[in-house]
Write an enzyme that holds these catalytic residues in place. Structure first.
Site, short mmCIF file in Angstrom:
data_model
loop_
_atom_site.label_atom_id
_atom_site.label_comp_id
_atom_site.label_asym_id
_atom_site.label_seq_id
_atom_site.Cartn_x
_atom_site.Cartn_y
_atom_site.Cartn_z
N ASN A 42 5.99 9.66 -14.61
CA ASN A 42 4.67 9.55 -15.24
C ASN A 42 4.69 10.17 -16.64
O ASN A 42 5.37 11.16 -16.90
CB ASN A 42 3.58 10.17 -14.37
CG ASN A 42 3.83 11.60 -13.96
OD1 ASN A 42 4.97 12.02 -13.83
ND2 ASN A 42 2.77 12.36 -13.77
N ILE A 43 3.95 9.53 -17.54
CA ILE A 43 3.83 10.00 -18.92
C ILE A 43 2.34 10.12 -19.21
O ILE A 43 1.60 9.12 -19.22
CB ILE A 43 4.49 9.01 -19.91
CG1 ILE A 43 5.96 8.80 -19.56
CG2 ILE A 43 4.34 9.54 -21.35
CD1 ILE A 43 6.64 7.71 -20.38
N GLU A 55 5.65 4.73 -11.29
CA GLU A 55 6.04 3.43 -10.75
C GLU A 55 6.01 2.36 -11.84
O GLU A 55 6.89 1.49 -11.91
CB GLU A 55 5.07 2.99 -9.65
CG GLU A 55 5.04 3.91 -8.44
CD GLU A 55 4.01 5.03 -8.56
OE1 GLU A 55 3.83 5.59 -9.67
OE2 GLU A 55 3.40 5.36 -7.54
N1 THU Z 1 0.69 9.41 -10.70
C1 THU Z 1 1.82 8.63 -10.65
O1 THU Z 1 2.70 8.73 -11.53
N2 THU Z 1 1.95 7.75 -9.63
C2 THU Z 1 1.03 7.58 -8.64
O2 THU Z 1 1.10 6.62 -7.90
C3 THU Z 1 -0.03 8.58 -8.48
C4 THU Z 1 -0.38 9.29 -9.75
C5 THU Z 1 0.55 10.33 -11.81
C6 THU Z 1 -0.48 9.93 -12.84
C7 THU Z 1 -0.85 11.27 -13.45
O3 THU Z 1 0.08 11.58 -14.47
C8 THU Z 1 -0.64 12.26 -12.32
O4 THU Z 1 0.13 11.60 -11.34
C9 THU Z 1 -1.92 12.75 -11.68
O5 THU Z 1 -2.75 11.70 -11.34
#
Ligand code: THU
Length: 131
Positions: A42-43, A55
């Site tokens: 995640n970014i 994802e």
């Molecule tokens: N996040 C993901 O990367 N994938 C998910 O399926 C759930 C949420 C990330 C987004 C954000 O950076 C952090 O988790 C908190 O929501």
């Protein structure tokens, strides 16, 4: 590559996470039909809604490299329990990877559970409606 190995690659990918705002680090490992591996994390962004999930970073990179068929995606976070994909990612994965994708969720002990994407997003809107 087996599910356990893919899960460990998602844990590894988590190290790349840029999550300065939520401090919730997520990693993803996507396996193509030819067993090529794409990692994502995640970014986050100060304008919160511009944040992108682990994802989607993985699948978008794979699509840009020309891949169109996928076997599985593993998702890992620092959370104790299994980290399920958010609703937006379920829709994106449905469109780009299809209902038979194995979604492997990893908990903090690196135990895994696996579900077909079709189980996580039943009655989905998809490209069939646009033909
Ligand atoms: N996040 C993901 O990367 N994938 C998910 O399926 C759930 C949420 C990330 C987004 C954000 O950076 C952090 O988790 C908190 O929501």
């Amino acid at each position: 590559m087996n599910d356990k190995k893919l899960a460990s690659m998602a844990v590894e990918a988590k190290k790349k996470s840029f999550a300065n705002f939520s401090n919730f680090h997520v990693g993803a490992a996507l396996l193509t039909e030819n067993d090529e591996l794409y990692l994502g994390a995640n970014i986050e962004n100060s304008s919160y809604s511009l944040t992108i999930c682990a994802e989607r970073t993985a699948v978008f990179q794979a699509i840009l490299d020309g891949h169109r068929k996928f076997k599985a995606i593993a998702i890992a976070s620092d959370f104790e329990d299994y980290c399920p994909p958010c609703g937006a990612c379920r829709q994106v994965l449905m469109d780009l990877c299809g209902k038979d994708l194995d979604v492997i969720m990893v908990n903090k002990k690196e135990e895994i559970i696996t579900h077909k994407l079709s189980e996580l997003l039943p009655l989905s809107f998809n490209e069939e409606y646009l033909k």
